[in-house]
Design a protein around this motif. Structure first.
Motif, short mmCIF file in Angstrom:
data_model
loop_
_atom_site.label_atom_id
_atom_site.label_comp_id
_atom_site.label_asym_id
_atom_site.label_seq_id
_atom_site.Cartn_x
_atom_site.Cartn_y
_atom_site.Cartn_z
N LEU A 782 0.84 -1.19 0.00
CA LEU A 782 0.00 0.00 0.00
C LEU A 782 0.88 1.24 0.00
N TYR A 783 0.76 2.05 -1.05
CA TYR A 783 1.51 3.30 -1.17
C TYR A 783 0.62 4.46 -0.74
N ILE A 784 1.19 5.39 0.02
CA ILE A 784 0.47 6.58 0.46
C ILE A 784 1.40 7.78 0.32
N ARG A 785 0.89 8.87 -0.26
CA ARG A 785 1.71 10.07 -0.39
C ARG A 785 1.13 11.18 0.47
N PHE A 786 1.99 11.74 1.32
CA PHE A 786 1.62 12.84 2.20
C PHE A 786 2.26 14.13 1.66
N VAL A 787 1.47 15.19 1.61
CA VAL A 787 1.94 16.48 1.10
C VAL A 787 1.70 17.54 2.17
N ASN A 788 2.72 18.34 2.42
CA ASN A 788 2.56 19.47 3.33
C ASN A 788 2.14 20.68 2.51
N ASN A 789 0.86 21.00 2.54
CA ASN A 789 0.36 22.10 1.70
C ASN A 789 0.08 23.38 2.48
N ALA A 790 0.39 23.40 3.80
CA ALA A 790 0.09 24.62 4.56
C ALA A 790 0.94 24.81 5.81
N SER A 791 1.51 23.76 6.36
CA SER A 791 2.15 23.86 7.67
C SER A 791 3.59 24.38 7.55
N THR A 792 3.93 25.34 8.41
CA THR A 792 5.30 25.84 8.45
C THR A 792 6.21 24.93 9.26
N ARG A 793 5.64 23.95 9.95
CA ARG A 793 6.44 22.95 10.65
C ARG A 793 7.00 21.93 9.66
N THR A 794 8.15 21.37 10.02
CA THR A 794 8.74 20.34 9.16
C THR A 794 8.60 18.95 9.76
N GLN A 795 8.55 18.83 11.08
CA GLN A 795 8.43 17.53 11.73
C GLN A 795 6.96 17.21 11.98
N HIS A 796 6.55 16.01 11.60
CA HIS A 796 5.14 15.65 11.69
C HIS A 796 4.98 14.22 12.20
N ASN A 797 3.88 14.01 12.93
CA ASN A 797 3.53 12.68 13.38
C ASN A 797 2.23 12.26 12.70
N ILE A 798 2.19 11.01 12.24
CA ILE A 798 1.02 10.49 11.53
C ILE A 798 0.67 9.13 12.11
N ALA A 799 -0.60 8.94 12.46
CA ALA A 799 -1.08 7.66 12.99
C ALA A 799 -2.22 7.15 12.11
N LEU A 800 -2.11 5.89 11.69
CA LEU A 800 -3.10 5.30 10.78
C LEU A 800 -3.79 4.12 11.45
N ASN A 801 -5.04 3.91 11.06
CA ASN A 801 -5.84 2.82 11.62
C ASN A 801 -5.61 1.54 10.81
N CYS A 802 -4.39 1.03 10.87
CA CYS A 802 -4.07 -0.22 10.20
C CYS A 802 -2.76 -0.75 10.78
N TYR A 803 -2.44 -1.96 10.40
CA TYR A 803 -1.20 -2.60 10.83
C TYR A 803 -0.37 -2.92 9.60
N ALA A 804 0.93 -3.06 9.80
CA ALA A 804 1.81 -3.46 8.70
C ALA A 804 3.06 -4.08 9.30
N ASP A 805 3.69 -4.95 8.53
CA ASP A 805 4.95 -5.54 9.00
C ASP A 805 6.07 -4.52 8.98
N GLU A 806 6.02 -3.63 7.98
CA GLU A 806 7.14 -2.72 7.79
C GLU A 806 6.66 -1.50 7.01
N LEU A 807 7.25 -0.35 7.32
CA LEU A 807 7.00 0.87 6.58
C LEU A 807 8.30 1.28 5.91
N GLN A 808 8.22 1.52 4.60
CA GLN A 808 9.38 2.00 3.85
C GLN A 808 9.11 3.39 3.33
N PHE A 809 10.05 4.31 3.57
CA PHE A 809 10.00 5.61 2.91
C PHE A 809 10.64 5.42 1.55
#
Length: 849
Positions: A782-809
């Motif tokens: 499952l591929y997901i693309r996140f875009v920062n379209n408004a926030s002046t912050r650079t560090q972000h936390n994201i929590a998703l309602n699913c499980y996975a063995d591994e996350l690759q950037f």
């Protein structure tokens, strides 16, 4: 004697400069541009291979539509084999380089960021099918196919260099003359890429409206570049496929000129330690099409609709696979993306009347986007059925509501009722929800009701009959002293019954600020120059007929019917309770032979090299105007993965050598000098906007007259378009304008079902300003693309309602940059760095609900 010595020294210095220039090596980028959808005769493939073998010093840079090779392989196997061997050559001194792998050579600035990414990903995939050893190192285009966010996208694809030159095909524009030999082009997110710009010394060619002086490496061009201090001057022309010239410079080639590929040229300059850093603005890309022409307007609308539908379908199908196991329709999406990408071909937009395969480009766009829309609709329908598959015991009708954005949405939504239903209201968890019945023109009914839907989630609502309404009052339209007053909890608009203009535009939630400029009676009227019918006219010249179409409590709509220069129009203004956006629609029926804009007629007729063109002059086109009560106005406008604060004092030009970037992609925003208040204008298609020190913000509605190549851009049927207005406090990002546009472009999906299912959400938490632009499966990943379209912050936390063995950037070329492994029963939760206008793509391995 002293004067004689001075003259002698000057003469000797001149001779030194002359001999240095004559001995200085300069370079030229030759090659071909086109493909089977533009122009590509089948003899060309063998011709290129044979000519390269004959002229050993010749080099070829290719910008050929990737799909062309399917046809070439089938119909010219000998030529195909010869080219394949050359393109697969991985040695340093290659004779052929592929410089534009995009699927359909789009202009890029006029499409969404996901379309740009897919143009390259699908194009590269297709080329690798034909040429497994192909390398992509440089992006270059014969047309002005540029946009400010390219550095980030290209670098993520593994492309290291870019050229901003398009010296021989500047009909649609050119980049500003920006610098010297090279610069580090810094994109909106901060990513840099080594770039050859259009030199400051690279002038627009005299007696031309399509060339710069770099088109043929003339001695004049080389001298000007050398005088600028450029050590390795380079010119360029990617010939139209079908030109049987062989080496472009032919007998005019200077003895000091060498043909080269971009890849080898960049090797000469990449180690320079003093390369200028330049944050390129979207306004440095000076582009123009026949904005306001009906044929271009329809193309832009059709592409926008298809872009929104396909990304909504991808996310919906991804949720269905994750939560129900419904197979993800990869092949259908490939088909849908293919036709959408073809509809974004630059020829569709600049020569829409030209014939290809017996049909105009505009007809092809309609067919291509209809295919994309149809496939997307089928996929969405199948996905909704899967997500709402739990059968209801009593067969009660319910409304399934899905939100395909990463924004928690509390808003009024609409569902069209079945003809045989008697239901007129909605309940959720046993509680009656505020609702409203709207009777459509075909006598069918639409039910409006309030919803609360989580980000990338869904809810169920029960259709009921004669339920007690919970909302006693709300939005309404009343009459006051002959005027119509439209009022919601957020706004009060006063419409002048005599002229149809908005007299007052009061935002209650912004301290009752009135956004209509003082003593102005033109707000939201139409005005333009009708050169066959007496000149300038306004829609307020004649008293309109005003009708109340909807009168609350959730939504109100007013219809204004009038004429402008004897052409009938219908304009609607729609306000919805608690919604910040004000929606407007326009329908215009033109009389036959209408002419709108600057009068193009001149003695001697149309002359292509004449720099003055009527279609450049937006001030004379039909416009919707918005005089604003904002002092010392500033302009902000969006582009793919970018927002630009305009440096233009005005948007006006009427000549090819003074093109300004006055393009509205999704929105343009006017604020006061302190960014205290502003008004954003949304458009349902890419077009131009108008603004100046003594000219109000305006949206280009129509042009009818002579355009490029003397073509008559006529009006042949009614015009339909939508726009929206959004008053706000603060700058564009503080006002959350990008998220408001996302909600406008991707409405909540509703469907009547005979089943019920508990609500669900995919996004458990996400920082404000972070959007999910795409979700899709490749196999089980499952591929997901996140875009920062408004926030002046650079560090972000994201929590998703699913499980996975591994996350690759992952990068756009699927290179893995880092990995996160999850423990068993640990939901996906991660931190990442995404600067403003940046994106981050993740791949979830073995994602599970």
């Amino acid at each position: 004697m002293k004067k004689t010595c001075t003259h002698l020294i000057s003469f000797l210095l001149f001779l030194c400069c002359f001999f240095n220039l004559s001995a200085q090596t300069n370079y030229f980028i030759d090659g071909y541009h086109g493909g089977i959808y533009g122009h590509y005769p089948l003899w060309l493939t063998k011709f290129i291979a044979d000519t390269l073998n004959h002229y050993k010093d010749w080099k070829v840079n290719l910008e050929i539509e990737p799909e062309s090779w399917d046809t070439i392989e089938l119909k010219d196997p000998e030529g195909y084999a010869g080219i394949k061997k050359l393109i697969n050559d991985s040695s340093d001194n290659v004779s052929i380089e592929y410089v534009n792998p995009s699927y359909a050579q789009s202009y890029l600035y006029n499409i969404s960021e996901e379309s740009i990414i897919n143009q390259f990903q699908y194009g590269i995939q297709k080329l690798k099918q034909h040429f497994p050893a192909i390398k992509f190192t440089t992006y270059s285009s014969e047309e002005p196919c540029f946009t400010s966010a390219l550095p980030q996208i290209l670098r993520s694809l593994g492309i290291k260099y870019v050229s901003l030159k398009n010296p021989n095909t500047c009909w649609g524009g050119y980049t500003a003359a920006l610098g010297g030999q090279a610069l580090n082009w810094i994109g909106p997110d901060g990513t840099g890429i080594l770039t050859v710009p259009r030199y400051t010394s690279e002038s627009l060619q005299k007696r031309s409206t399509w060339q710069t002086t770099a088109w043929n490496n003339s001695a004049t061009y080389i001298t000007a570049a050398s005088n600028q201090g450029i050590q390795f001057p380079v010119g360029m022309c990617l010939q139209d496929a079908g030109w049987k010239n062989g080496p472009w410079l032919d007998n005019h080639k200077l003895s000091t000129t060498q043909y080269t590929t971009w890849r080898n040229y960049f090797k000469l300059i990449e180690d320079n330690k003093n390369i200028e850093q330049l944050r390129l603005s979207q306004e440095d890309i000076n582009v123009s099409l026949v904005w306001g022409a009906q044929i271009l307007q329809r193309i832009a609308q059709e592409v926008r609709v298809a872009e929104n539908k396909i990304t909504m379908a991808e996310k919906t199908a991804a949720l269905a696979k994750l939560y129900t196991g419904l197979p993800y329709p990869e092949k259908k999406f490939d088909d849908a993306w293919r036709t959408l990408l073809l509809s974004q071909h630059h020829d569709c937009w600049i020569v829409p009347y030209n014939i290809h395969d017996g049909e105009t480009w505009a007809t092809h766009v309609k067919q291509w986007t209809e295919n994309t829309d149809s496939l997307s609709d089928v996929i969405i329908h199948q996905s909704l059925n899967a997500l709402s598959s739990t059968t209801s015991k009593n067969n009660q009708q319910n409304i399934f509501v899905l939100n395909a954005t990463a924004i928690n949405r509390k808003e009024v939504v609409a569902v069209k009722l079945n003809n045989n239903t008697s239901a007129n209201s909605v309940q959720h968890n046993g509680k009656t929800i505020a609702s409203q019945i709207v009777i459509n023109k075909d006598s069918s009914k639409t039910l409006l009701f309030e919803t609360n839907i989580p980000a990338l989630g869904y809810n169920n609502y029960s259709l009921v009959n004669d339920a007690k309404q919970s909302l006693k009052s709300g939005a309404s339209i009343t009459k006051d002293k002959g005027n119509f007053v439209m009022e919601t909890d957020l706004y009060k608009l006063v419409i002048d019954a005599k002229h149809g203009n908005i007299k007052q535009f009061v935002a209650k939630y912004l301290g009752n600020k009135n956004f209509v400029a003082i003593n102005e009676n033109d707000f939201n009227i139409l005005r333009g120059h009708f050169y066959n019918d007496g000149g300038f006219a306004k829609s307020s010249d004649n008293q309109p007929k005003i009708t109340v179409l909807e009168n609350g409590p959730l939504q109100i709509q007013l219809q204004i019917e009038g004429t402008i220069s004897e052409n009938n129009f219908i304009q609607t203004i729609q306000l919805t309770q608690s919604q910040k956006r004000i929606d407007c629609a326009l329908h215009i029926d033109y009389k036959k032979g209408i002419g709108i804009g600057e009068d193009y007629r001149q003695p001697g007729g149309y002359y292509s090299a004449d720099r003055h063109k009527a279609f450049y002059n937006d001030s004379c086109k039909l416009l919707a105007v918005f005089p604003l009560n904002l002092s010392n106005q500033k302009i902000y406008k969006d582009a793919p993965l970018d927002v630009t604060e305009s440096k233009l004092s005005n948007t006006f030009y009427n000549s090819w050598d003074s093109i300004k970037n006055n393009v509205i992609d999704n929105w343009v925003d006017v604020t006061d000098s302190e960014n205290k208040y502003g008004m954003a204008l949304f458009s349902d298609h890419v077009t131009s906007y108008v603004h100046g020190e003594n000219f109000p913000l305006a949206l280009t509605i129509q042009y009818a007259g002579i355009g490029l190549w003397g073509r008559n851009y006529y009006v042949d049927s009614p015009t339909y378009l939508h726009y929206a207005l959004l008053p706000h406090k603060g700058k564009w990002n503080e006002a959350d304008i990008n998220n408001e546009v996302i909600k406008w472009n991707q409405p909540v999906i509703t469907s009547i079902i005979t089943s019920r299912n508990a609500s669900n959400t995919f996004v458990e938490s996400i920082d404000s300003g972070i959007a999910i632009t795409v979700m899709y499966y490749r196999g089980n990943d499952l591929y997901i693309r996140f875009v920062n379209n408004a926030s002046t912050r650079t560090q972000h936390n994201i929590a998703l309602n699913c499980y996975a063995d591994e996350l690759q950037f992952v990068e756009l070329n699927d290179t893995v940059t880092s990995t996160i492994k999850f423990k068993k029963n640990q939901k996906v939760n991660f931190d990442c760095n995404i600067p403003l206008f940046g994106f981050k793509t993740i791949k979830l391995m073995n994602a599970k609900p």
